[in-house]
Motif scaffolding. Structure first.
Motif, PDB file in Angstrom:
ATOM      1  N   PHE A 105       0.834  -1.212   0.000  1.00  9.55           N
ATOM      2  CA  PHE A 105       0.000   0.000   0.000  1.00  9.55           C
ATOM      3  C   PHE A 105       0.863   1.255   0.000  1.00  9.55           C
ATOM      4  CE2 PHE A 105      -2.162   3.364   2.455  1.00  9.55           C
ATOM      5  CZ  PHE A 105      -3.202   3.621   1.579  1.00  9.55           C
ATOM      6  N   PHE A 106       1.918   1.271   0.814  1.00  8.72           N
ATOM      7  CA  PHE A 106       2.793   2.435   0.864  1.00  8.72           C
ATOM      8  C   PHE A 106       3.562   2.604  -0.444  1.00  8.72           C
ATOM      9  CE2 PHE A 106       3.145   1.704   5.727  1.00  8.72           C
ATOM     10  CZ  PHE A 106       1.886   2.252   5.880  1.00  8.72           C
ATOM     11  N   ILE A 107       3.973   1.490  -1.042  1.00  9.90           N
ATOM     12  CA  ILE A 107       4.694   1.564  -2.322  1.00  9.90           C
ATOM     13  C   ILE A 107       3.800   2.191  -3.382  1.00  9.90           C
ATOM     14  CG2 ILE A 107       5.761   0.208  -4.156  1.00  9.90           C
ATOM     15  CD1 ILE A 107       6.537  -1.850  -1.998  1.00  9.90           C
ATOM     16  N   PHE A 108       2.571   1.720  -3.468  1.00  6.51           N
ATOM     17  CA  PHE A 108       1.635   2.289  -4.442  1.00  6.51           C
ATOM     18  C   PHE A 108       1.406   3.774  -4.181  1.00  6.51           C
ATOM     19  CE2 PHE A 108      -2.831   3.404  -5.327  1.00  6.51           C
ATOM     20  CZ  PHE A 108      -2.810   3.318  -6.706  1.00  6.51           C
ATOM     21  N   LEU A 109       1.226   4.129  -2.923  1.00  8.24           N
ATOM     22  CA  LEU A 109       1.009   5.526  -2.548  1.00  8.24           C
ATOM     23  C   LEU A 109       2.170   6.401  -3.003  1.00  8.24           C
ATOM     24  CD1 LEU A 109      -0.818   7.494  -0.754  1.00  8.24           C
ATOM     25  CD2 LEU A 109       0.790   6.982   1.080  1.00  8.24           C
ATOM     26  N   MET A 110       3.394   5.947  -2.754  1.00  8.82           N
ATOM     27  CA  MET A 110       4.568   6.752  -3.089  1.00  8.82           C
ATOM     28  C   MET A 110       4.866   6.761  -4.578  1.00  8.82           C
ATOM     29  SD  MET A 110       7.037   5.709   0.098  1.00  8.82           S
ATOM     30  CE  MET A 110       6.446   5.854   1.785  1.00  8.82           C
ATOM     31  N   VAL A 111       4.590   5.657  -5.262  1.00  7.12           N
ATOM     32  CA  VAL A 111       4.783   5.630  -6.716  1.00  7.12           C
ATOM     33  C   VAL A 111       3.910   6.699  -7.369  1.00  7.12           C
ATOM     34  CG1 VAL A 111       4.280   4.305  -8.801  1.00  7.12           C
ATOM     35  CG2 VAL A 111       5.556   3.255  -6.944  1.00  7.12           C
ATOM     36  N   GLN A 112       2.652   6.768  -6.962  1.00  7.69           N
ATOM     37  CA  GLN A 112       1.758   7.769  -7.525  1.00  7.69           C
ATOM     38  C   GLN A 112       2.237   9.180  -7.211  1.00  7.69           C
ATOM     39  OE1 GLN A 112       0.455   5.345  -9.462  1.00  7.69           O
ATOM     40  NE2 GLN A 112      -1.304   6.702  -9.485  1.00  7.69           N
ATOM     41  N   PHE A 113       2.794   9.357  -6.043  1.00  6.17           N
ATOM     42  CA  PHE A 113       3.277  10.672  -5.642  1.00  6.17           C
ATOM     43  C   PHE A 113       4.529  11.051  -6.428  1.00  6.17           C
ATOM     44  CE2 PHE A 113       2.208  13.628  -2.200  1.00  6.17           C
ATOM     45  CZ  PHE A 113       3.239  14.540  -2.315  1.00  6.17           C
ATOM     46  N   GLN A 120      18.527  13.020  -2.235  1.00  6.76           N
ATOM     47  CA  GLN A 120      18.593  14.481  -2.217  1.00  6.76           C
ATOM     48  C   GLN A 120      17.494  15.169  -3.017  1.00  6.76           C
ATOM     49  OE1 GLN A 120      22.558  15.623  -3.410  1.00  6.76           O
ATOM     50  NE2 GLN A 120      23.536  14.596  -1.680  1.00  6.76           N
ATOM     51  N   ILE A 121      16.918  14.481  -3.997  1.00  8.80           N
ATOM     52  CA  ILE A 121      15.899  15.113  -4.841  1.00  8.80           C
ATOM     53  C   ILE A 121      14.498  14.588  -4.524  1.00  8.80           C
ATOM     54  CG2 ILE A 121      15.177  15.611  -7.192  1.00  8.80           C
ATOM     55  CD1 ILE A 121      17.848  16.867  -6.436  1.00  8.80           C
ATOM     56  N   ILE A 122      14.350  13.269  -4.602  1.00  2.00           N
ATOM     57  CA  ILE A 122      13.017  12.677  -4.471  1.00  2.00           C
ATOM     58  C   ILE A 122      12.503  12.716  -3.034  1.00  2.00           C
ATOM     59  CG2 ILE A 122      11.640  10.593  -4.800  1.00  2.00           C
ATOM     60  CD1 ILE A 122      12.484  11.973  -7.386  1.00  2.00           C
ATOM     61  N   MET A 123      13.316  12.278  -2.101  1.00  2.00           N
ATOM     62  CA  MET A 123      12.858  12.196  -0.702  1.00  2.00           C
ATOM     63  C   MET A 123      12.323  13.521  -0.163  1.00  2.00           C
ATOM     64  SD  MET A 123      13.087   9.112   0.765  1.00  2.00           S
ATOM     65  CE  MET A 123      13.673   9.142   2.463  1.00  2.00           C
ATOM     66  N   PRO A 124      13.026  14.643  -0.344  1.00  2.00           N
ATOM     67  CA  PRO A 124      12.474  15.909   0.171  1.00  2.00           C
ATOM     68  C   PRO A 124      11.166  16.321  -0.490  1.00  2.00           C
ATOM     69  CG  PRO A 124      14.835  16.124  -0.265  1.00  2.00           C
ATOM     70  CD  PRO A 124      14.394  14.828  -0.872  1.00  2.00           C
ATOM     71  N   LEU A 125      10.939  15.878  -1.730  1.00  2.00           N
ATOM     72  CA  LEU A 125       9.742  16.285  -2.454  1.00  2.00           C
ATOM     73  C   LEU A 125       8.525  15.421  -2.163  1.00  2.00           C
ATOM     74  CD1 LEU A 125      11.302  17.137  -5.949  1.00  2.00           C
ATOM     75  CD2 LEU A 125      10.554  18.729  -4.176  1.00  2.00           C
ATOM     76  N   ILE A 126       8.724  14.295  -1.502  1.00  2.00           N
ATOM     77  CA  ILE A 126       7.586  13.409  -1.193  1.00  2.00           C
ATOM     78  C   ILE A 126       7.367  13.318   0.312  1.00  2.00           C
ATOM     79  CG2 ILE A 126       7.878  12.075  -3.310  1.00  2.00           C
ATOM     80  CD1 ILE A 126       9.154   9.859  -1.600  1.00  2.00           C
ATOM     81  N   LYS A 127       7.674  14.406   1.009  1.00  2.97           N
ATOM     82  CA  LYS A 127       7.533  14.392   2.468  1.00  2.97           C
ATOM     83  C   LYS A 127       6.100  14.103   2.911  1.00  2.97           C
ATOM     84  CE  LYS A 127       9.372  18.446   3.023  1.00  2.97           C
ATOM     85  NZ  LYS A 127       9.861  19.695   3.662  1.00  2.97           N
ATOM     86  N   SER A 128       5.141  14.598   2.150  1.00  4.04           N
ATOM     87  CA  SER A 128       3.742  14.373   2.529  1.00  4.04           C
ATOM     88  C   SER A 128       3.383  12.890   2.482  1.00  4.04           C
ATOM     89  CB  SER A 128       2.807  15.163   1.607  1.00  4.04           C
ATOM     90  OG  SER A 128       2.998  16.543   1.770  1.00  4.04           O
ATOM     91  N   SER A 129       3.815  12.208   1.427  1.00  4.15           N
ATOM     92  CA  SER A 129       3.512  10.774   1.329  1.00  4.15           C
ATOM     93  C   SER A 129       4.300   9.979   2.358  1.00  4.15           C
ATOM     94  CB  SER A 129       3.801  10.261  -0.078  1.00  4.15           C
ATOM     95  OG  SER A 129       5.164  10.369  -0.381  1.00  4.15           O
ATOM     96  N   SER A 169      -4.671  13.027  -0.801  1.00 10.87           N
ATOM     97  CA  SER A 169      -5.335  13.742  -1.883  1.00 10.87           C
ATOM     98  C   SER A 169      -4.462  13.866  -3.111  1.00 10.87           C
ATOM     99  CB  SER A 169      -5.757  15.140  -1.405  1.00 10.87           C
ATOM    100  OG  SER A 169      -4.616  15.902  -1.035  1.00 10.87           O
ATOM    101  N   THR A 170      -3.151  13.882  -2.941  1.00 14.91           N
ATOM    102  CA  THR A 170      -2.253  14.062  -4.083  1.00 14.91           C
ATOM    103  C   THR A 170      -1.695  12.754  -4.610  1.00 14.91           C
ATOM    104  OG1 THR A 170      -0.386  14.425  -2.585  1.00 14.91           O
ATOM    105  CG2 THR A 170      -1.557  16.369  -3.383  1.00 14.91           C
ATOM    106  N   SER A 171      -1.915  11.644  -3.895  1.00 17.69           N
ATOM    107  CA  SER A 171      -1.328  10.378  -4.327  1.00 17.69           C
ATOM    108  C   SER A 171      -1.965   9.830  -5.588  1.00 17.69           C
ATOM    109  CB  SER A 171      -1.449   9.333  -3.203  1.00 17.69           C
ATOM    110  OG  SER A 171      -2.804   9.084  -2.906  1.00 17.69           O
ATOM    111  N   GLY A 172      -3.190  10.264  -5.897  1.00 18.97           N
ATOM    112  CA  GLY A 172      -3.850   9.767  -7.096  1.00 18.97           C
ATOM    113  C   GLY A 172      -3.578  10.574  -8.337  1.00 18.97           C
ATOM    114  N   LEU A 173      -2.790  11.653  -8.203  1.00 15.05           N
ATOM    115  CA  LEU A 173      -2.475  12.479  -9.359  1.00 15.05           C
ATOM    116  C   LEU A 173      -1.292  11.914 -10.102  1.00 15.05           C
ATOM    117  CD1 LEU A 173      -2.790  16.003  -7.692  1.00 15.05           C
ATOM    118  CD2 LEU A 173      -4.528  14.759  -8.981  1.00 15.05           C
ATOM    119  N   LYS A 174      -1.222  12.194 -11.368  1.00 18.54           N
ATOM    120  CA  LYS A 174      -0.104  11.718 -12.195  1.00 18.54           C
ATOM    121  C   LYS A 174       0.372  12.859 -13.067  1.00 18.54           C
ATOM    122  CE  LYS A 174       1.198   8.234 -15.618  1.00 18.54           C
ATOM    123  NZ  LYS A 174       0.753   7.100 -16.426  1.00 18.54           N
ATOM    124  N   GLY A 175       1.678  13.152 -12.958  1.00 14.90           N
ATOM    125  CA  GLY A 175       2.223  14.245 -13.734  1.00 14.90           C
ATOM    126  C   GLY A 175       2.749  13.792 -15.073  1.00 14.90           C
TER     127      GLY A 175
END
Length: 279
Positions: free
Chosen positions: A154-162, A187-196, A273-279
């Motif tokens: 579940f966490f993997i899916f959540l973070m992949v989407q993020f 240094q790049i990804i981890m700081p940007l996915i703090k919410s997830s 709320s943001t985990s279901g978005l895809k950029g």
């Protein structure tokens, strides 16, 4: 215009009534913790106690099986902290691989990981128990905490989407500056996915704190019991059960959960709320 003025009060009254309905079991448990054990179910129709028994909290804090209740809280905190660290770090690393790395069979392995979300937990209980028995891990916290270091679907899916919401141009710019894949992750990804990350940590905290099945299966010594097992020990099938003390300690055990929720509720909503978005 009149309907608009009436609509909001009606809406708020409906939401308040629904919230009260959902909170009623907690309120019933709270007030029952101040009743005598023999009168809790006799006067179940009455929410408020006729006589306030504060000694339930004193008796409950003394614990069971010759150990104070604080020992069980400490055991639960150790398991929760280790499991949460393992779940968040491993899941974020695996999610980074699925979201950013191109490797053979990526779609297949991601689909296989998603299928495990639909696999009933009861199916793997016996195989896991046999494996942990052969490893000699029974009566330790290892069977409970070690699996979390291999990722949670579940966490993997959540973070992949993020992670997919993060522009890949950042990866390319970092790579041009000489950043390797591991540094890109740290240094790049981890700081940007703090919410997830915060969302995963909070859910992991909740799930491990309330877990009863895992400790019951693998822990045999009272000095290793968790809060959920301690609450169960207040009920004795052969003698009078101390319902008052059990409800009192149930309220105490809710304090960390409620505290974490109110502190990090913003991160929970933002992460989900943001985990279901895809950029």
């Amino acid at each position: 215009m009149v309907w608009r003025n009436v609509k909001w009060p009606v809406y708020h009254l409906f939401v308040a009534a629904l919230a009260l309905l959902m909170l009623y079991p907690v309120l019933w448990m709270l007030f029952s913790s101040f009743k005598e054990s023999r009168t809790i179910f006799v006067t179940a129709e009455s929410l408020f106690p006729t006589e306030w028994i504060w000694s339930n909290y004193v008796d409950g804090w003394k614990g069971t099986a010759g150990r104070p209740f604080m020992d069980y809280i400490t055991n639960s905190l150790v398991i929760v902290v280790i499991s949460t660290i393992g779940a968040v770090l491993s899941s974020s690393l695996i999610a980074f691989g699925f979201a950013r790395l191109n490797f053979k069979g990526r779609t297949f392995w991601f689909s296989l990981m998603m299928l495990t979300l639909m696999l009933p937990h009861d199916v793997v209980l016996v195989p896991q128990y046999i494996i942990f028995t052969k490893l000699g891990w029974l009566n330790t916290i290892l069977p409970i905490v070690v699996p979390t270091f291999f990722g949670m679907p579940f966490f993997i899916f959540l973070m992949v989407q993020f992670i997919r919401t993060i522009p890949k141009e950042l990866d390319e710019a970092a790579t041009i500056d000489g950043c390797n894949k591991f540094r890109l992750y740290i240094q790049i990804i981890m700081p940007l996915i703090k919410s997830s990350l915060a969302t995963a940590a909070i859910f992991s905290f909740y799930w491990r704190w309330e877990d009863l099945l895992g400790p019951v299966l693998y822990l045999n010594s009272p000095d290793k019991y968790t809060v959920s097992m301690a609450l169960k020990m207040f009920l004795d099938s052969e003698s009078a059960s101390n319902w008052g003390a059990m409800f009192a300690m149930s309220i105490v055990s809710l304090i960390p959960v409620v505290t974490v929720f109110f502190i990090f509720q913003k991160q929970i909503v933002q992460g989900m709320s943001t985990s279901g978005l895809k950029g």
